[in-house]
Write a protein that holds these residues in place. Sequence first.
Motif, short mmCIF file in Angstrom:
data_model
loop_
_atom_site.label_atom_id
_atom_site.label_comp_id
_atom_site.label_asym_id
_atom_site.label_seq_id
_atom_site.Cartn_x
_atom_site.Cartn_y
_atom_site.Cartn_z
N ARG A 217 126.27 -15.84 42.63
CA ARG A 217 126.39 -14.39 42.49
C ARG A 217 126.01 -13.75 43.82
N GLU A 219 125.48 -10.13 45.68
CA GLU A 219 125.33 -8.70 45.47
C GLU A 219 125.07 -8.01 46.81
N ARG A 223 125.56 -3.94 44.25
CA ARG A 223 126.89 -4.07 43.65
C ARG A 223 127.33 -5.53 43.71
N THR A 224 127.80 -6.07 42.58
CA THR A 224 128.21 -7.47 42.53
C THR A 224 129.57 -7.64 43.19
N ASP A 227 130.73 -12.99 41.01
CA ASP A 227 129.76 -13.43 40.02
C ASP A 227 129.90 -14.93 39.77
#
Length: 305
Positions: A217, A219, A223-224, A227
């Motif tokens: 993941r 970020e 904000r991703t 994933d």
Amino acid sequence: MATSDQLLVVIDPVARRTDGESVRIAKDVLGAGAATKVCLPEEPAEFARAVERRGSRRLVVVGDDRTLLRTVALLHHRRELAGCALGVVPVGGTLALARSLGVPCGAVAAARAVLDGTERRLDLLVDESDGVVLGALRIPPLNGVPEILPGGPAGRGGGHGGPGGPAGARGVWGAAAGGPGNHPWLRTCQTLVRTLATRPPRVTVPQHGGPASARLRVEVDGRTLVDLDQPVTTVSVTPGHAGAAEVEVRPVSLDGEVNTLRALGGRVTVSGPDFRYRADAVVTGPVRTRTWTVREGAWGLTLPR
């Protein structure tokens, strides 16, 4: 305040042993252009004391990329990085980082840049264990990676230049400078212990023989970007400009087309199954999560005008 005509020149022992001629040339050029005090440390503690006691002299280090990393990490941990305009004369085997930062790699050109150049403020990546990244980091590390710093898995306090290895110095210096870590049989034992003590990262190798992938993941500023359900082949983070890191993620291609994901941000978090990463010249891990924050203009490097 440091003055341009007073220099403390700290010469790494590896540079002296691998390319004594370039070291001599650098000393001659620097000495001809400024009042210099030369320090020849043999141990990390001596190196640290020389840097700490520089007084009003401008600091110049002669060595490879690891010498540069060690110096910046030490100044960062002492909270003296903001007030130090560092000069570098690259000498040694690994000079890619210095070259990427704009430092001339010839002894004469680099020494003249120290004397006649100008200070440029550069961004820095700092992780939660106080490790620093000057150039770039990559997940997973490239093949042929250098040895991992001692001090345990970075996710438990170690890291690139972090508290797990003081300024990244002891492990790097000992292995390269002929210390105890330089015995082949000891390096073999240490490698075996590290291999048995840590779980390997969960990496998937596709049936068709394509590049290995990992589930991570990523970020950027909360904000991703990608994933865990989307396997990726590489993640790279580079200090950019104006306090923003450049992030690139290459997901696994299912249709033959590679769609690289890009983002800019001041805070980058990578998490997932155990993974290793290469930050500048050092490989760290395995870790399960790591966050890097951009420090805008955190350090100064003297470069050609």
